[in-house]
Design a protein around this motif. Sequence first.
Motif, mmCIF file in Angstrom:
data_model
loop_
_atom_site.group_PDB
_atom_site.id
_atom_site.type_symbol
_atom_site.label_atom_id
_atom_site.label_comp_id
_atom_site.label_asym_id
_atom_site.label_seq_id
_atom_site.Cartn_x
_atom_site.Cartn_y
_atom_site.Cartn_z
ATOM 1 N N PHE A 43 0.831 -1.200 0.000
ATOM 2 C CA PHE A 43 0.000 0.000 0.000
ATOM 3 C C PHE A 43 0.869 1.255 0.000
ATOM 4 N N ASP A 44 1.898 1.272 0.838
ATOM 5 C CA ASP A 44 2.798 2.427 0.898
ATOM 6 C C ASP A 44 3.451 2.694 -0.452
ATOM 7 N N ARG A 45 3.816 1.639 -1.152
ATOM 8 C CA ARG A 45 4.439 1.805 -2.468
ATOM 9 C C ARG A 45 3.445 2.396 -3.466
ATOM 10 N N ALA A 72 -6.379 2.912 10.000
ATOM 11 C CA ALA A 72 -7.825 3.154 10.042
ATOM 12 C C ALA A 72 -8.081 4.470 10.754
ATOM 13 N N PRO A 73 -9.217 5.100 10.457
ATOM 14 C CA PRO A 73 -9.528 6.359 11.139
ATOM 15 C C PRO A 73 -9.941 6.115 12.589
ATOM 16 N N GLN A 74 -9.659 7.084 13.434
ATOM 17 C CA GLN A 74 -10.125 7.042 14.822
ATOM 18 C C GLN A 74 -11.512 7.662 14.847
ATOM 19 N N LEU A 75 -12.515 6.841 15.050
ATOM 20 C CA LEU A 75 -13.892 7.323 15.049
ATOM 21 C C LEU A 75 -14.402 7.449 16.478
ATOM 22 N N PRO A 76 -15.138 8.507 16.766
ATOM 23 C CA PRO A 76 -15.691 8.655 18.105
ATOM 24 C C PRO A 76 -16.758 7.572 18.367
ATOM 25 N N ASP A 77 -16.999 7.283 19.641
ATOM 26 C CA ASP A 77 -17.968 6.255 20.019
ATOM 27 C C ASP A 77 -19.364 6.550 19.500
ATOM 28 N N ASP A 78 -19.704 7.818 19.368
ATOM 29 C CA ASP A 78 -21.050 8.180 18.928
ATOM 30 C C ASP A 78 -21.160 8.349 17.405
ATOM 31 N N TRP A 79 -20.195 7.802 16.661
ATOM 32 C CA TRP A 79 -20.209 7.893 15.203
ATOM 33 C C TRP A 79 -21.389 7.083 14.685
ATOM 34 N N ASP A 80 -22.327 7.739 14.032
ATOM 35 C CA ASP A 80 -23.504 7.034 13.558
ATOM 36 C C ASP A 80 -23.739 7.219 12.058
ATOM 37 N N LEU A 86 -12.446 7.451 4.098
ATOM 38 C CA LEU A 86 -11.332 6.865 3.363
ATOM 39 C C LEU A 86 -10.075 7.711 3.470
ATOM 40 N N SER A 87 -10.271 8.989 3.783
ATOM 41 C CA SER A 87 -9.137 9.903 3.918
ATOM 42 C C SER A 87 -9.545 11.073 4.785
ATOM 43 N N SER A 88 -8.539 11.864 5.136
ATOM 44 C CA SER A 88 -8.765 13.057 5.943
ATOM 45 C C SER A 88 -7.897 14.170 5.378
ATOM 46 N N LEU A 89 -8.477 15.355 5.261
ATOM 47 C CA LEU A 89 -7.746 16.502 4.746
ATOM 48 C C LEU A 89 -7.879 17.633 5.752
ATOM 49 N N ARG A 99 -2.323 18.638 5.687
ATOM 50 C CA ARG A 99 -2.068 17.217 5.942
ATOM 51 C C ARG A 99 -3.157 16.375 5.282
ATOM 52 N N LEU A 100 -2.735 15.503 4.375
ATOM 53 C CA LEU A 100 -3.631 14.572 3.701
ATOM 54 C C LEU A 100 -3.309 13.163 4.193
ATOM 55 N N VAL A 101 -4.276 12.559 4.878
ATOM 56 C CA VAL A 101 -4.095 11.215 5.435
ATOM 57 C C VAL A 101 -5.028 10.270 4.689
ATOM 58 N N VAL A 102 -4.479 9.167 4.223
ATOM 59 C CA VAL A 102 -5.262 8.127 3.557
ATOM 60 C C VAL A 102 -5.304 6.927 4.493
ATOM 61 N N PHE A 103 -6.494 6.356 4.649
ATOM 62 C CA PHE A 103 -6.686 5.230 5.562
ATOM 63 C C PHE A 103 -6.614 3.919 4.790
ATOM 64 N N ARG A 104 -5.597 3.144 5.098
ATOM 65 C CA ARG A 104 -5.262 1.928 4.344
ATOM 66 C C ARG A 104 -6.333 0.842 4.413
ATOM 67 N N ARG A 105 -6.756 0.465 5.593
ATOM 68 C CA ARG A 105 -7.659 -0.679 5.746
ATOM 69 C C ARG A 105 -9.009 -0.488 5.041
ATOM 70 N N PRO A 106 -9.672 0.663 5.158
ATOM 71 C CA PRO A 106 -10.932 0.825 4.432
ATOM 72 C C PRO A 106 -10.763 0.736 2.907
#
Length: 150
Positions: A43-45, A72-80, A86-89, A99-106
């Motif tokens: 994935f990193d490659r 994976a993203p850190q989701l709050p307990d009340d995430w509904d 898939l990513s965070s900007l 900062r652009l973060v891509v979440f590998r597992r999803p």
Amino acid sequence: MESSLSPRRRRDRRGRGMRGPAVLPLADSGHRPPLPRSRRETFDRIMLDVVTAIDERWSDHLGLVEYAVEDAPQLPDDWDSGRVPLSSLVRGSGTTPTRLVVFRRPLEHRAADRADLEAIVLTVVVEQVAELLGIEPSQVDPRYPSDDDD
């Protein structure tokens, strides 16, 4: 007829030798390129290839951007929402880089094979960079499918 005393010269029962993805052709330099050893390295490659191509083209317009991969993203307990990001900007300001973060597992979960994973990573990164630049994703990278391709 073969003598029982003569050694067999075959490497396997059909005489083919080693085959499959573990055996790569030699590169021009005479050395085999190192294979990724894990899903994370693969994935990193892929991510590095996508980001390098985009950053070379758009670095003057993007400014300072940090690219990262998290499992994976850190989701709050009340995430509904029912949807996993898939990513965070996070846009930077002043001396703080964007900062652009891509979440590998999803992304891996959605991909059927490596080619599919490459296409998904490209799509996610291109869409985030397009949002940063305020342009259409098809302008960021020619590999991104435009609306005209339908």
